[in-house]
Design a protein around this motif. Structure first.
Motif, PDB file in Angstrom:
ATOM      1  N   GLY A 349       0.790  -1.223   0.000  1.00 34.13           N
ATOM      2  CA  GLY A 349       0.000   0.000   0.000  1.00 34.13           C
ATOM      3  C   GLY A 349       0.826   1.280   0.000  1.00 34.13           C
ATOM      4  O   GLY A 349       0.544   2.202  -0.785  1.00 34.13           O
ATOM      5  N   PRO A 350       1.862   1.393   0.845  1.00 33.13           N
ATOM      6  CA  PRO A 350       2.640   2.638   0.887  1.00 33.13           C
ATOM      7  C   PRO A 350       3.312   2.998  -0.435  1.00 33.13           C
ATOM      8  O   PRO A 350       3.643   4.168  -0.656  1.00 33.13           O
ATOM      9  CB  PRO A 350       3.688   2.349   1.974  1.00 33.13           C
ATOM     10  CG  PRO A 350       3.030   1.349   2.866  1.00 33.13           C
ATOM     11  CD  PRO A 350       2.248   0.472   1.931  1.00 33.13           C
ATOM     12  N   LEU A 351       3.525   2.030  -1.301  1.00 32.12           N
ATOM     13  CA  LEU A 351       4.148   2.311  -2.595  1.00 32.12           C
ATOM     14  C   LEU A 351       3.205   3.090  -3.515  1.00 32.12           C
ATOM     15  O   LEU A 351       3.643   3.636  -4.530  1.00 32.12           O
ATOM     16  CB  LEU A 351       4.579   1.015  -3.266  1.00 32.12           C
ATOM     17  CG  LEU A 351       5.598   0.157  -2.507  1.00 32.12           C
ATOM     18  CD1 LEU A 351       5.904  -1.106  -3.285  1.00 32.12           C
ATOM     19  CD2 LEU A 351       6.867   0.942  -2.239  1.00 32.12           C
ATOM     20  N   PHE A 352       1.913   3.130  -3.173  1.00 35.29           N
ATOM     21  CA  PHE A 352       0.921   3.815  -4.002  1.00 35.29           C
ATOM     22  C   PHE A 352       0.403   5.089  -3.321  1.00 35.29           C
ATOM     23  O   PHE A 352      -0.699   5.552  -3.609  1.00 35.29           O
ATOM     24  CB  PHE A 352      -0.230   2.862  -4.326  1.00 35.29           C
ATOM     25  CG  PHE A 352       0.195   1.673  -5.134  1.00 35.29           C
ATOM     26  CD1 PHE A 352       0.214   1.732  -6.518  1.00 35.29           C
ATOM     27  CD2 PHE A 352       0.592   0.498  -4.513  1.00 35.29           C
ATOM     28  CE1 PHE A 352       0.621   0.640  -7.273  1.00 35.29           C
ATOM     29  CE2 PHE A 352       1.001  -0.597  -5.255  1.00 35.29           C
ATOM     30  CZ  PHE A 352       1.018  -0.529  -6.642  1.00 35.29           C
ATOM     31  N   LYS A 353       1.209   5.634  -2.440  1.00 35.70           N
ATOM     32  CA  LYS A 353       0.822   6.849  -1.728  1.00 35.70           C
ATOM     33  C   LYS A 353       0.465   7.958  -2.716  1.00 35.70           C
ATOM     34  O   LYS A 353       1.219   8.268  -3.640  1.00 35.70           O
ATOM     35  CB  LYS A 353       1.970   7.303  -0.825  1.00 35.70           C
ATOM     36  CG  LYS A 353       1.651   8.523   0.022  1.00 35.70           C
ATOM     37  CD  LYS A 353       2.826   8.864   0.919  1.00 35.70           C
ATOM     38  CE  LYS A 353       2.529  10.082   1.779  1.00 35.70           C
ATOM     39  NZ  LYS A 353       3.685  10.437   2.657  1.00 35.70           N
ATOM     40  N   GLY A 354      -0.718   8.526  -2.519  1.00 31.58           N
ATOM     41  CA  GLY A 354      -1.145   9.627  -3.361  1.00 31.58           C
ATOM     42  C   GLY A 354      -1.604   9.229  -4.748  1.00 31.58           C
ATOM     43  O   GLY A 354      -1.837  10.090  -5.603  1.00 31.58           O
ATOM     44  N   LYS A 355      -1.777   7.932  -5.000  1.00 36.55           N
ATOM     45  CA  LYS A 355      -2.174   7.448  -6.322  1.00 36.55           C
ATOM     46  C   LYS A 355      -3.533   6.752  -6.244  1.00 36.55           C
ATOM     47  O   LYS A 355      -3.941   6.288  -5.177  1.00 36.55           O
ATOM     48  CB  LYS A 355      -1.123   6.481  -6.868  1.00 36.55           C
ATOM     49  CG  LYS A 355       0.258   7.106  -7.031  1.00 36.55           C
ATOM     50  CD  LYS A 355       1.274   6.076  -7.505  1.00 36.55           C
ATOM     51  CE  LYS A 355       2.639   6.710  -7.674  1.00 36.55           C
ATOM     52  NZ  LYS A 355       3.650   5.720  -8.142  1.00 36.55           N
ATOM     53  N   PRO A 356      -4.235   6.629  -7.363  1.00 39.97           N
ATOM     54  CA  PRO A 356      -5.515   5.911  -7.364  1.00 39.97           C
ATOM     55  C   PRO A 356      -5.301   4.397  -7.448  1.00 39.97           C
ATOM     56  O   PRO A 356      -4.449   3.926  -8.207  1.00 39.97           O
ATOM     57  CB  PRO A 356      -6.205   6.428  -8.633  1.00 39.97           C
ATOM     58  CG  PRO A 356      -5.077   6.774  -9.550  1.00 39.97           C
ATOM     59  CD  PRO A 356      -3.961   7.281  -8.664  1.00 39.97           C
ATOM     60  N   VAL A 357      -6.062   3.640  -6.654  1.00 35.79           N
ATOM     61  CA  VAL A 357      -5.954   2.186  -6.668  1.00 35.79           C
ATOM     62  C   VAL A 357      -7.352   1.573  -6.665  1.00 35.79           C
ATOM     63  O   VAL A 357      -8.347   2.253  -6.393  1.00 35.79           O
ATOM     64  CB  VAL A 357      -5.159   1.644  -5.457  1.00 35.79           C
ATOM     65  CG1 VAL A 357      -3.771   2.241  -5.394  1.00 35.79           C
ATOM     66  CG2 VAL A 357      -5.916   1.887  -4.147  1.00 35.79           C
ATOM     67  N   ALA A 358      -7.391   0.278  -6.947  1.00 34.31           N
ATOM     68  CA  ALA A 358      -8.646  -0.479  -6.877  1.00 34.31           C
ATOM     69  C   ALA A 358      -8.463  -1.658  -5.938  1.00 34.31           C
ATOM     70  O   ALA A 358      -7.342  -2.118  -5.707  1.00 34.31           O
ATOM     71  CB  ALA A 358      -9.054  -0.976  -8.264  1.00 34.31           C
ATOM     72  N   VAL A 359      -9.569  -2.134  -5.413  1.00 33.62           N
ATOM     73  CA  VAL A 359      -9.605  -3.370  -4.629  1.00 33.62           C
ATOM     74  C   VAL A 359     -10.687  -4.248  -5.242  1.00 33.62           C
ATOM     75  O   VAL A 359     -11.810  -3.784  -5.479  1.00 33.62           O
ATOM     76  CB  VAL A 359      -9.919  -3.112  -3.139  1.00 33.62           C
ATOM     77  CG1 VAL A 359     -10.122  -4.431  -2.396  1.00 33.62           C
ATOM     78  CG2 VAL A 359      -8.809  -2.299  -2.485  1.00 33.62           C
TER      79      VAL A 359
END
Length: 523
Positions: A349-359
């Motif tokens: 998770g921390p690698l995508f700080k400030g980015k959009p993600v999906a679950v």
């Protein structure tokens, strides 16, 4: 920097430092450097054998080097190792200060025998519960062998470097500038990967093993419980496990194992192995089973063929190979795995700080992942195949209260897409309208349940339509002398405590089977 409790704890550990060493810090004017300077000053002030220098000139700032006086040791932390890595820091300080590691002598000898220059860089995050095992293994290697250099890099602190190397999952290990491995690895696994002759030597050793009264395949909660119960009967017991602890290693918090208020997966896995080692049990780790050969006659020996070609034999066999994360099974998933498609939100998770993600997944694990990620990333889109989320009501309510979360139900994921080797989004079908739609994200976390590890058993033991091993009330399978336990079986409710009880039951069932064999066979 450290609260009173951590200071007291660390002081107690550092009392075990026997040999002088220095900490050489490379700092700049950043807030992170100020934090590191404060932490290192506190550490150096706890023991007069530790010297702190702040004149380092390493290109990674902030960072610090640990070096025992009079040695060529090179262990660097480009990180402020707190959170999950605090234990890694403590162990690195102790080992550098001459405190002996709790590692089998054979593994220490294997590390010292590596006779080439190895420069490791491991990228981790402070919230990753899979990372400490790898950090600690590589740290110890650099302490034991002067030809091994290790640099531990916090991906959240050095995001530009992570992006330059397209690292989208941790732990990620690089060796001499090239990608070496991803995911949790033990010291034993790392050394085996480096020592190309180890597989053949191991196979020869395993082939020479005498038959076991009870051979257990798998080292998770079910396998560990079975081993303890078998050993307590005084019979010859062996365990062959691909990874001792199994999927428990990938579990973050455990709060429902009765009598243990709270622990985490790696600690629980270590406790399982430690308990088994209290008894006379042969543990063969890093062994993947590939074929089951039933006994040729009633009461005869069952054989298990391993990936290295060796065969282990047992008068009874317990199958406890567990389960693994279920894949979505759509185009692009394999291509973008660890390049945006991930399975551990706590780790990556921390690698995508400030980015959009999906679950993907609307059960408890999916909703918990979305809640956790919402505090780190720019926006979370949760996709659920069904018409409603299946998670507990309290979790769903929490999720719906978050402003940066979008929930899509009746959404069937159809494809992962990417650009320049990285995930850039996913396509899905609206199951109500039939329309194809798209979500543009930098990361996607798959949380859709488990699949049993039984591919190697097809055609040998009877399996359910879901691929689970069918067992009776004593854990017996369709093959005489072969029993099964845990998540790999048809037993409902895949829980650690149920798997452990299931393993004990299977061991008792197998022992009852042994007692009822003719005396000639028993002899």
């Amino acid at each position: 920097m450290l609260d009173a409790a951590l200071k007291t704890q660390l002081q107690g550990y550092l009392d075990h430092v026997k040999l002088p060493f220095e900490i050489v810090a490379s700092l700049d004017n950043s807030a992170a450097s100020d934090e590191m300077r404060e932490l290192l000053a506190e550490i150096a002030g706890m023991n007069d054998k530790i010297t702190l220098r702040t004149d380092g000139v390493d290109t990674r700032t902030p960072s610090f080097l640990l070096r025992r006086t009079g040695t060529e040791q090179s262990l660097r932390f480009a990180a402020i190792p707190l959170g999950h890595e605090f234990t890694s820091l403590v162990l690195a300080l102790l080992w550098t200060g001459g405190h002996p590691p709790k590692v089998e002598p054979a593994q220490i000898d294997a590390v010292k025998a590596l006779d080439r220059d190895l420069d490791f860089e491991i990228y981790m995050s402070l919230t990753c519960h899979n990372c400490p095992d790898v950090v600690q293994a590589l740290s110890l290697m650099s302490v034991l062998n002067p030809r091994i250099r290790t640099t531990v890099v916090d991906g959240g602190l050095f995001q530009a470097e992570v992006e330059a190397r397209d690292i989208m999952a941790v732990p990620s290990v690089w060796l001499n500038g090239e990608h070496f491995a991803s995911g949790r690895m033990s010291l034993e696994e790392i050394v085996a990967k480096l020592d190309t002759g180890a597989v053949a030597r191991d196979a020869k050793k395993l082939d020479a093993e005498d038959p076991y009264d009870m051979l257990i395949i798998g080292g998770g909660p079910a396998g560990a419980a079975a081993a303890v119960y078998a050993a307590r009967k005084g019979i010859r017991t062996g365990v062959a496990a691909e990874r001792f602890g199994g999927q428990v290693n990938d579990t973050l918090g455990i709060e429902n194992y009765i009598s243990v208020s709270m622990t985490d997966g790696p600690k629980f896995a270590a406790a399982l192995e430690g308990h088994v080692k209290d008894y006379q049990v042969d543990i063969h780790n890093l062994q993947r089973a590939e074929k089951l050969v039933p006994a040729s006659e009633p009461g005869g020996l069952v054989e298990v063929e391993l990936a290295n070609g060796a065969r282990l034999k047992g008068r009874t066999v317990i199958l406890s190979t567990g389960a693994r994360w279920r894949n979505v099974g759509v185009p692009g998933e394999a291509e973008y795995k660890n390049k945006g498609v991930a399975y551990c939100p706590h780790c990556d998770g921390p690698l995508f700080k400030g980015k959009p993600v999906a679950v993907i997944g609307g059960g408890n694990s999916g909703v918990e992942a979305a809640i956790d990620l919402a505090g780190i990333v720019k926006h979370v889109t949760l996709l659920e195949f069904g018409a409603e989320l299946r998670a507990d009501a309290v979790l769903v309510a929490k999720l719906r209260s978050l402003p940066n979360v979008t929930i899509l139900t009746n959404a069937q994921t159809t494809e992962f897409t990417g650009r320049d080797g990285k995930l850039d989004g996913l396509n899905y079908t609206d199951r109500v309208s039939g329309e194809s739609r798209r979500v543009e994200v930098d990361g996607c976390f798959v949380q859709i349940g488990l699949v049993p590890n039984t591919e190697w058993l097809r055609g040998t033991v009877e399996l359910s339509k879901h691929g689970e091993i069918i067992v009776d009330t004593k854990g017996a399978t369709s093959v005489p002398g072969v029993f099964a336990a845990g998540d790999v079986t048809t037993v409902p409710f895949k829980q650690i405590i149920i798997a452990a009880g299931d393993g004990a039951k299977a061991a008792l069932g197998a022992f009852d089977y042994l007692m009822r064999q003719p005396a000639a066979k028993a002899a």
